[in-house]
Design a protein around this motif. Sequence first.
Motif, PDB file in Angstrom:
ATOM      1  N   ALA A  68     -25.612   2.382  32.413  1.00 23.67           N
ATOM      2  CA  ALA A  68     -26.016   3.784  32.565  1.00 23.67           C
ATOM      3  C   ALA A  68     -24.829   4.715  32.322  1.00 23.67           C
ATOM      4  O   ALA A  68     -24.952   5.733  31.630  1.00 23.67           O
ATOM      5  CB  ALA A  68     -26.603   4.024  33.950  1.00 23.67           C
ATOM      6  N   ARG A  69     -23.679   4.372  32.867  1.00 25.29           N
ATOM      7  CA  ARG A  69     -22.476   5.196  32.653  1.00 25.29           C
ATOM      8  C   ARG A  69     -22.025   5.103  31.197  1.00 25.29           C
ATOM      9  O   ARG A  69     -21.547   6.083  30.619  1.00 25.29           O
ATOM     10  CB  ARG A  69     -21.354   4.740  33.596  1.00 25.29           C
ATOM     11  CG  ARG A  69     -20.090   5.521  33.466  1.00 25.29           C
ATOM     12  CD  ARG A  69     -20.267   6.930  34.005  1.00 25.29           C
ATOM     13  NE  ARG A  69     -18.995   7.617  33.867  1.00 25.29           N
ATOM     14  CZ  ARG A  69     -18.872   8.789  33.284  1.00 25.29           C
ATOM     15  NH1 ARG A  69     -19.919   9.438  32.852  1.00 25.29           N
ATOM     16  NH2 ARG A  69     -17.696   9.352  33.169  1.00 25.29           N
ATOM     17  N   GLY A  70     -22.182   3.954  30.595  1.00 27.18           N
ATOM     18  CA  GLY A  70     -21.829   3.791  29.189  1.00 27.18           C
ATOM     19  C   GLY A  70     -22.670   4.678  28.290  1.00 27.18           C
ATOM     20  O   GLY A  70     -22.177   5.268  27.338  1.00 27.18           O
ATOM     21  N   ILE A  71     -23.963   4.791  28.613  1.00 25.69           N
ATOM     22  CA  ILE A  71     -24.844   5.662  27.840  1.00 25.69           C
ATOM     23  C   ILE A  71     -24.410   7.113  28.009  1.00 25.69           C
ATOM     24  O   ILE A  71     -24.406   7.885  27.046  1.00 25.69           O
ATOM     25  CB  ILE A  71     -26.313   5.449  28.252  1.00 25.69           C
ATOM     26  CG1 ILE A  71     -26.771   4.078  27.779  1.00 25.69           C
ATOM     27  CG2 ILE A  71     -27.212   6.537  27.681  1.00 25.69           C
ATOM     28  CD1 ILE A  71     -28.121   3.651  28.302  1.00 25.69           C
ATOM     29  N   GLU A  72     -24.017   7.493  29.227  1.00 30.72           N
ATOM     30  CA  GLU A  72     -23.535   8.860  29.461  1.00 30.72           C
ATOM     31  C   GLU A  72     -22.286   9.161  28.642  1.00 30.72           C
ATOM     32  O   GLU A  72     -22.064  10.300  28.242  1.00 30.72           O
ATOM     33  CB  GLU A  72     -23.220   9.064  30.943  1.00 30.72           C
ATOM     34  CG  GLU A  72     -24.426   9.152  31.830  1.00 30.72           C
ATOM     35  CD  GLU A  72     -24.059   9.275  33.302  1.00 30.72           C
ATOM     36  OE1 GLU A  72     -22.864   9.525  33.620  1.00 30.72           O
ATOM     37  OE2 GLU A  72     -24.944   9.110  34.142  1.00 30.72           O
ATOM     38  N   LEU A  73     -21.473   8.154  28.393  1.00 24.87           N
ATOM     39  CA  LEU A  73     -20.275   8.350  27.577  1.00 24.87           C
ATOM     40  C   LEU A  73     -20.605   8.371  26.084  1.00 24.87           C
ATOM     41  O   LEU A  73     -19.965   9.083  25.312  1.00 24.87           O
ATOM     42  CB  LEU A  73     -19.262   7.230  27.848  1.00 24.87           C
ATOM     43  CG  LEU A  73     -18.563   7.258  29.189  1.00 24.87           C
ATOM     44  CD1 LEU A  73     -17.788   5.966  29.389  1.00 24.87           C
ATOM     45  CD2 LEU A  73     -17.642   8.453  29.294  1.00 24.87           C
ATOM     46  N   LEU A  74     -21.595   7.590  25.670  1.00 24.36           N
ATOM     47  CA  LEU A  74     -21.901   7.476  24.246  1.00 24.36           C
ATOM     48  C   LEU A  74     -22.667   8.662  23.686  1.00 24.36           C
ATOM     49  O   LEU A  74     -22.556   8.962  22.498  1.00 24.36           O
ATOM     50  CB  LEU A  74     -22.669   6.182  23.963  1.00 24.36           C
ATOM     51  CG  LEU A  74     -21.855   4.902  24.042  1.00 24.36           C
ATOM     52  CD1 LEU A  74     -22.731   3.698  23.731  1.00 24.36           C
ATOM     53  CD2 LEU A  74     -20.667   4.932  23.108  1.00 24.36           C
ATOM     54  N   VAL A  75     -23.457   9.352  24.511  1.00 30.49           N
ATOM     55  CA  VAL A  75     -24.223  10.488  24.004  1.00 30.49           C
ATOM     56  C   VAL A  75     -23.305  11.596  23.485  1.00 30.49           C
ATOM     57  O   VAL A  75     -23.444  12.033  22.341  1.00 30.49           O
ATOM     58  CB  VAL A  75     -25.229  11.004  25.056  1.00 30.49           C
ATOM     59  CG1 VAL A  75     -25.809  12.340  24.650  1.00 30.49           C
ATOM     60  CG2 VAL A  75     -26.334   9.983  25.264  1.00 30.49           C
ATOM     61  N   PRO A  76     -22.307  12.067  24.280  1.00 32.80           N
ATOM     62  CA  PRO A  76     -21.417  13.093  23.708  1.00 32.80           C
ATOM     63  C   PRO A  76     -20.572  12.560  22.550  1.00 32.80           C
ATOM     64  O   PRO A  76     -20.256  13.295  21.619  1.00 32.80           O
ATOM     65  CB  PRO A  76     -20.536  13.521  24.875  1.00 32.80           C
ATOM     66  CG  PRO A  76     -20.808  12.611  25.988  1.00 32.80           C
ATOM     67  CD  PRO A  76     -22.026  11.817  25.683  1.00 32.80           C
ATOM     68  N   LEU A  77     -20.252  11.269  22.600  1.00 36.67           N
ATOM     69  CA  LEU A  77     -19.477  10.684  21.507  1.00 36.67           C
ATOM     70  C   LEU A  77     -20.305  10.649  20.220  1.00 36.67           C
ATOM     71  O   LEU A  77     -19.779  10.894  19.135  1.00 36.67           O
ATOM     72  CB  LEU A  77     -19.015   9.280  21.889  1.00 36.67           C
ATOM     73  CG  LEU A  77     -18.007   8.626  20.969  1.00 36.67           C
ATOM     74  CD1 LEU A  77     -16.738   9.459  20.875  1.00 36.67           C
ATOM     75  CD2 LEU A  77     -17.692   7.231  21.448  1.00 36.67           C
ATOM     76  N   ALA A  78     -21.598  10.379  20.335  1.00 35.11           N
ATOM     77  CA  ALA A  78     -22.476  10.378  19.160  1.00 35.11           C
ATOM     78  C   ALA A  78     -22.564  11.778  18.564  1.00 35.11           C
ATOM     79  O   ALA A  78     -22.561  11.937  17.341  1.00 35.11           O
ATOM     80  CB  ALA A  78     -23.861   9.873  19.539  1.00 35.11           C
ATOM     81  N   ILE A  79     -22.643  12.778  19.411  1.00 34.80           N
ATOM     82  CA  ILE A  79     -22.674  14.162  18.922  1.00 34.80           C
ATOM     83  C   ILE A  79     -21.347  14.513  18.268  1.00 34.80           C
ATOM     84  O   ILE A  79     -21.310  15.151  17.217  1.00 34.80           O
ATOM     85  CB  ILE A  79     -23.007  15.132  20.082  1.00 34.80           C
ATOM     86  CG1 ILE A  79     -24.436  14.873  20.563  1.00 34.80           C
ATOM     87  CG2 ILE A  79     -22.823  16.580  19.650  1.00 34.80           C
ATOM     88  CD1 ILE A  79     -24.775  15.554  21.865  1.00 34.80           C
ATOM     89  N   TRP A  80     -20.242  14.067  18.845  1.00 37.80           N
ATOM     90  CA  TRP A  80     -18.911  14.326  18.292  1.00 37.80           C
ATOM     91  C   TRP A  80     -18.758  13.683  16.911  1.00 37.80           C
ATOM     92  O   TRP A  80     -18.180  14.277  16.001  1.00 37.80           O
ATOM     93  CB  TRP A  80     -17.839  13.792  19.242  1.00 37.80           C
ATOM     94  CG  TRP A  80     -16.487  13.788  18.660  1.00 37.80           C
ATOM     95  CD1 TRP A  80     -15.602  14.819  18.615  1.00 37.80           C
ATOM     96  CD2 TRP A  80     -15.851  12.702  17.981  1.00 37.80           C
ATOM     97  NE1 TRP A  80     -14.468  14.433  17.961  1.00 37.80           N
ATOM     98  CE2 TRP A  80     -14.594  13.145  17.558  1.00 37.80           C
ATOM     99  CE3 TRP A  80     -16.231  11.397  17.694  1.00 37.80           C
ATOM    100  CZ2 TRP A  80     -13.718  12.325  16.879  1.00 37.80           C
ATOM    101  CZ3 TRP A  80     -15.360  10.589  17.002  1.00 37.80           C
ATOM    102  CH2 TRP A  80     -14.112  11.064  16.608  1.00 37.80           C
ATOM    103  N   ALA A  81     -19.305  12.479  16.735  1.00 37.42           N
ATOM    104  CA  ALA A  81     -19.114  11.734  15.485  1.00 37.42           C
ATOM    105  C   ALA A  81     -20.083  12.163  14.388  1.00 37.42           C
ATOM    106  O   ALA A  81     -19.888  11.818  13.221  1.00 37.42           O
ATOM    107  CB  ALA A  81     -19.267  10.234  15.750  1.00 37.42           C
TER     108      ALA A  81
END
Length: 184
Positions: A68-81
């Motif tokens: 769950a925490r990993g998904i919270e980190l990946l969502v902004p990273l996906a937007i950044w990339a």
Amino acid sequence: MTDVKDIRQEFLSDRPMTQTPQIHARHRLLMGLLFHVTWLSGPALLPLYGLYARASLQARGVEVVSLARGIELLVPLAIWAQPAFFVVAIITRNRIRKMASADPGAFRLGIYMGLGAYAGLVLAHGWFMLAMLLYDGPGGAAEAVYMIIALWMISIPYMIMITGFAALVGAGLVWVLFRRLHGN
């Protein structure tokens, strides 16, 4: 080499994007498909990188965050990339359109070069993301994600530059291979 003036003129053109009379409808469909696959695959690939990084770090005995925490980190990273994928998708579509408009026989080469650009983009993006997600220093990958997003004004242009160069190399390699195989 695409001139900045040509790119600007293409974006400021009054004609709709679908109105390219010299390009066959089937070719427009393939260009659209390549365009959408390219820009939509950025967020789609990131969870795969995240799962790979999580499994790799766990195999080395490194403590990782919950899913769950990993998904919270990946969502902004996906937007950044995402900007890197979008820029390459736009440039690829415009180059293929120009090639096909100038010479209808060049459409196949343009699509192949577009696929080569996509392959270079995905390889560079994967290398960049995995290097960040596999960071196991102080703060781990979460700290790397926070820092890269906090420094977005430097990291986004850097990401576009790295992936753009890789896309250019991928397209160039396909062009050389195509010319060698077809003797042109």
